[in-house]
Write a protein that holds these residues in place. Structure first.
Motif, PDB file in Angstrom:
ATOM      1  N   GLN A 186       0.825  -1.211   0.000  1.00 19.48           N
ATOM      2  CA  GLN A 186       0.000   0.000   0.000  1.00 19.48           C
ATOM      3  C   GLN A 186       0.856   1.256   0.000  1.00 19.48           C
ATOM      4  OE1 GLN A 186      -3.211   0.382  -0.275  1.00 19.48           O
ATOM      5  NE2 GLN A 186      -3.874  -1.742  -0.186  1.00 19.48           N
ATOM      6  N   ALA A 187       2.001   1.191   0.647  1.00 20.04           N
ATOM      7  CA  ALA A 187       2.854   2.375   0.760  1.00 20.04           C
ATOM      8  C   ALA A 187       3.638   2.648  -0.517  1.00 20.04           C
ATOM      9  CB  ALA A 187       3.810   2.216   1.935  1.00 20.04           C
ATOM     10  N   TYR A 188       4.047   1.594  -1.236  1.00 15.91           N
ATOM     11  CA  TYR A 188       4.987   1.797  -2.334  1.00 15.91           C
ATOM     12  C   TYR A 188       4.469   1.396  -3.705  1.00 15.91           C
ATOM     13  CZ  TYR A 188       8.485   2.633   1.258  1.00 15.91           C
ATOM     14  OH  TYR A 188       9.178   3.156   2.308  1.00 15.91           O
ATOM     15  N   LEU A 189       3.361   0.677  -3.777  1.00 14.64           N
ATOM     16  CA  LEU A 189       2.872   0.240  -5.081  1.00 14.64           C
ATOM     17  C   LEU A 189       1.582   0.923  -5.495  1.00 14.64           C
ATOM     18  CD1 LEU A 189       3.648  -3.593  -5.104  1.00 14.64           C
ATOM     19  CD2 LEU A 189       4.968  -1.728  -6.069  1.00 14.64           C
ATOM     20  N   LYS A 190       1.179   1.954  -4.780  1.00 16.19           N
ATOM     21  CA  LYS A 190      -0.013   2.699  -5.193  1.00 16.19           C
ATOM     22  C   LYS A 190       0.286   3.455  -6.481  1.00 16.19           C
ATOM     23  CE  LYS A 190      -0.583   4.949  -1.351  1.00 16.19           C
ATOM     24  NZ  LYS A 190      -1.142   5.848  -0.318  1.00 16.19           N
ATOM     25  N   ALA A 191      -0.628   3.387  -7.435  1.00 14.01           N
ATOM     26  CA  ALA A 191      -0.453   4.080  -8.713  1.00 14.01           C
ATOM     27  C   ALA A 191      -1.815   4.403  -9.306  1.00 14.01           C
ATOM     28  CB  ALA A 191       0.353   3.225  -9.686  1.00 14.01           C
ATOM     29  N   VAL A 192      -1.873   5.454 -10.088  1.00 13.52           N
ATOM     30  CA  VAL A 192      -3.116   5.819 -10.748  1.00 13.52           C
ATOM     31  C   VAL A 192      -3.381   4.814 -11.873  1.00 13.52           C
ATOM     32  CG1 VAL A 192      -4.303   7.597 -12.070  1.00 13.52           C
ATOM     33  CG2 VAL A 192      -2.746   8.237 -10.221  1.00 13.52           C
ATOM     34  N   PRO A 193      -4.581   4.205 -11.923  1.00 17.97           N
ATOM     35  CA  PRO A 193      -4.875   3.259 -13.009  1.00 17.97           C
ATOM     36  C   PRO A 193      -4.749   3.932 -14.370  1.00 17.97           C
ATOM     37  CG  PRO A 193      -6.533   3.107 -11.280  1.00 17.97           C
ATOM     38  CD  PRO A 193      -5.690   4.291 -10.954  1.00 17.97           C
ATOM     39  N   ARG A 194      -4.235   3.205 -15.340  1.00 19.10           N
ATOM     40  CA  ARG A 194      -3.999   3.767 -16.660  1.00 19.10           C
ATOM     41  C   ARG A 194      -5.305   4.171 -17.346  1.00 19.10           C
ATOM     42  NH1 ARG A 194       1.019   2.982 -18.769  1.00 19.10           N
ATOM     43  NH2 ARG A 194       0.188   3.095 -20.884  1.00 19.10           N
ATOM     44  N   ARG A 195      -6.444   3.547 -16.976  1.00 19.85           N
ATOM     45  CA  ARG A 195      -7.697   3.831 -17.686  1.00 19.85           C
ATOM     46  C   ARG A 195      -8.234   5.235 -17.423  1.00 19.85           C
ATOM     47  NH1 ARG A 195      -8.906   0.278 -13.546  1.00 19.85           N
ATOM     48  NH2 ARG A 195     -10.324   1.037 -11.933  1.00 19.85           N
ATOM     49  N   ILE A 196      -7.713   5.937 -16.367  1.00 17.61           N
ATOM     50  CA  ILE A 196      -8.249   7.274 -16.093  1.00 17.61           C
ATOM     51  C   ILE A 196      -7.206   8.366 -16.365  1.00 17.61           C
ATOM     52  CG2 ILE A 196      -9.889   6.442 -14.382  1.00 17.61           C
ATOM     53  CD1 ILE A 196      -7.962   7.471 -12.230  1.00 17.61           C
ATOM     54  N   PRO A 218     -10.381   3.093  -3.887  1.00 17.72           N
ATOM     55  CA  PRO A 218      -8.965   2.802  -3.674  1.00 17.72           C
ATOM     56  C   PRO A 218      -8.549   1.506  -4.355  1.00 17.72           C
ATOM     57  CG  PRO A 218     -10.210   2.316  -1.690  1.00 17.72           C
ATOM     58  CD  PRO A 218     -11.160   2.988  -2.618  1.00 17.72           C
ATOM     59  N   LEU A 219      -7.252   1.440  -4.679  1.00 17.88           N
ATOM     60  CA  LEU A 219      -6.725   0.226  -5.291  1.00 17.88           C
ATOM     61  C   LEU A 219      -6.571  -0.860  -4.231  1.00 17.88           C
ATOM     62  CD1 LEU A 219      -3.878   1.729  -7.496  1.00 17.88           C
ATOM     63  CD2 LEU A 219      -6.185   1.150  -8.178  1.00 17.88           C
ATOM     64  N   THR A 220      -6.688  -2.094  -4.640  1.00 20.07           N
ATOM     65  CA  THR A 220      -6.464  -3.227  -3.757  1.00 20.07           C
ATOM     66  C   THR A 220      -5.385  -4.117  -4.371  1.00 20.07           C
ATOM     67  OG1 THR A 220      -8.192  -4.531  -4.839  1.00 20.07           O
ATOM     68  CG2 THR A 220      -8.841  -3.245  -2.909  1.00 20.07           C
ATOM     69  N   PHE A 221      -4.658  -4.806  -3.508  1.00 22.54           N
ATOM     70  CA  PHE A 221      -3.544  -5.627  -3.957  1.00 22.54           C
ATOM     71  C   PHE A 221      -3.731  -7.036  -3.435  1.00 22.54           C
ATOM     72  CE2 PHE A 221      -2.041  -1.295  -3.725  1.00 22.54           C
ATOM     73  CZ  PHE A 221      -1.373  -1.121  -4.917  1.00 22.54           C
ATOM     74  N   SER A 222      -3.400  -7.989  -4.272  1.00 24.13           N
ATOM     75  CA  SER A 222      -3.505  -9.376  -3.859  1.00 24.13           C
ATOM     76  C   SER A 222      -2.266  -9.790  -3.076  1.00 24.13           C
ATOM     77  CB  SER A 222      -3.652 -10.270  -5.078  1.00 24.13           C
ATOM     78  OG  SER A 222      -2.542 -10.109  -5.954  1.00 24.13           O
TER      79      SER A 222
END
Length: 461
Positions: A429-439, A457-461
């Motif tokens: 959550q701290a280092y891999l957050k990124a704006v999705p390319r679709r927006i 918010p983004l979620t990560f597996s």
């Protein structure tokens, strides 16, 4: 948090004996394995490196060839005359030459001995004569710690554009000319190379010394290819570089107060192009990470400049280079020595990956490469992991999970796994957050901005 802190943290939960060197080595190995598994699983931004590699275009150079001989003659072959940083960037280049009979041969330059002498990888197959050979250096060797390439760009253009990824199969499917020169449009993964390693340590002798101290020296030997021909310098710029092999078997020397070591490797066939280096550790001086052996000119001059550490292939048994490093215990224990010593990079023992460019550049220049790296190996207590400090305990929990599973305690292993997963998700959550390319609206370089994510918010597996 450094390696010493990690060992203490894990040791509090285990039956750890700090006086047992074998136990420490095994624990450090498990911690390094845990760090590697964590950092090579995701493209962590703190594990990314932006590096500038040197790229050479194709060239034509006149050589004098002799049929059945690997030695070729030339005038003004580029080669370093500095004995501390020897070698040539012609080493490893592919030569294409057509002789007077129309026969085309392809060879590789294995070693440049002087501005007038170079050796091929095998004897010349064509007719004797002077020919203008085409010299190609298409394989761009990546640094040894490169895990994956994230981006390749040409800094010579106004705004460096991302190069396309292209496989060799796609190049062939589209009938693209592999010999084309021009402005870079794409990069292709290519074959890696592994320099052969020596089987054992050779050329080390015990010689008299004064006031050396009682100590144990562990010595390894490596082969080196093209010490001046790398696309990116891994070691500091004031020492010799090159493509290093893995370590040989270790040789251990228990030295008295009146003994030290000298290093003089035997001569090899120049066609191999293998230079030699030595590395050592000294437990009594607290040196756990292998340090490069470097010559120090004694009071009675030997003719070898201080700082020489790489010995050429044809080292003569009588007039060749003998390395005489300072190995007295007081010197090895000093901060001055430890601050200037050169550590072996353990990634060197793996394959050197390579890429090719399409088209290949039409002139010499630089290449910007963003890469995900393998973390440096933790060896001494002061070494810090690549994981950020706030999440460094993640390494310890991953190691404990593995250890408890090995001793058939799955319940305790599951406890450490949950602790590890909690920290791992927090680090995601701290280092891999990124704006999705679709927006993304437009391109950032055109002045457009990123908009808020309407999908939550983004979620990560």
């Amino acid at each position: 948090m450094n390696l010493g802190h990690l060992i203490d943290f894990v040791g509090n939960l285990l039956d750890y004996d700090p006086t047992n060197s074998t136990y420490r080595a095994q624990l450090v190995s498990i911690l390094n394995d845990a760090q590697t598994r964590i950092l090579t699983d995701r493209p962590w931004p703190f594990a990314m490196k932006e590096r500038t590699l040197r790229v050479w275009t194709d060239d034509t150079f006149p050589f004098g060839f002799t049929s059945g001989s690997a030695l070729v003659a030339g005038v003004g072959i580029p080669v370093s005359i500095d004995p501390v940083k020897p070698g040539s960037n012609f080493t490893g280049a592919v030569l294409e030459v057509t002789d007077s009979g129309g026969k085309t041969s392809t060879h590789t330059i294995s070693w440049v001995k002087s501005p007038t002498e170079a050796y091929l990888d095998r004897p010349f197959e064509g007719a004797t004569g002077n020919y203008a050979a085409t010299l190609k250096r298409r394989e761009i060797r990546l640094p040894s710690d490169c895990l994956t390439v994230q981006n390749v760009s040409d800094p010579s253009v106004g705004i460096p554009a991302k190069s396309l990824f292209l496989s060799k199969w796609e190049r062939e499917e589209a009938n693209l000319d592999p010999d084309l020169l021009g402005t870079i449009e794409a990069y292709l993964p290519s074959a890696g190379v592994i320099p052969p390693a020596p089987n054992s340590v050779r050329g080390v002798s015990v010689v008299p010394g004064v006031g050396q101290g009682i100590r144990t020296i562990h010595v390894w030997m490596v082969n080196v290819v093209a010490p001046f021909g790398t696309n990116f310098e891994v070691y500091p710029k004031d020492v010799s570089d090159g493509f290093e092999s893995a370590f040989s078997k270790v040789a251990t020397f228990a030295l008295s107060d009146t003994e030290t070591l000298s290093f003089k490797p035997e001569a090899l066939d120049p066609q191999t192009g293998l230079w030699r280096r030595y590395y050592f550790t000294c437990p009594e001086a607290g040196i756990e990470a292998p340090i490069r052996v470097r010559h120090t000119e004694p009071l009675e001059p030997t003719g070898v400049p201080t700082g020489v550490d790489t010995v050429p292939p044809d080292n003569h048994p009588f007039t060749g280079i003998t390395l005489l490093p300072r190995l007295e215990l007081s010197h090895l224990s000093s901060q001055g020595f430890q601050a200037s010593s050169i550590r072996y990079r353990w990634n060197q023992s793996a394959a050197y990956q390579a890429i090719q460019l399409y088209p290949h550049p039409s002139e010499d220049g630089d290449l910007d490469v963003r890469m995900l790296i393998n973390p440096p190996k933790l060896q001494e207590d002061q070494d810090a992991p690549l994981v950020p400090h706030a999440y460094a305990q993640l390494i310890a929990f991953a190691a404990l999970e593995n250890l408890t599973l090995k001793v058939d305690n799955p319940a305790l292993s599951a406890v450490y796994m949950r602790k590890k997963d909690t920290l791992y998700k927090a680090m995601e959550q701290a280092y891999l957050k990124a704006v999705p390319r679709r927006i993304v609206k437009g391109t950032p370089t055109a002045g457009h901005k990123f908009l808020r994510n309407p999908f939550g918010p983004l979620t990560f597996s």
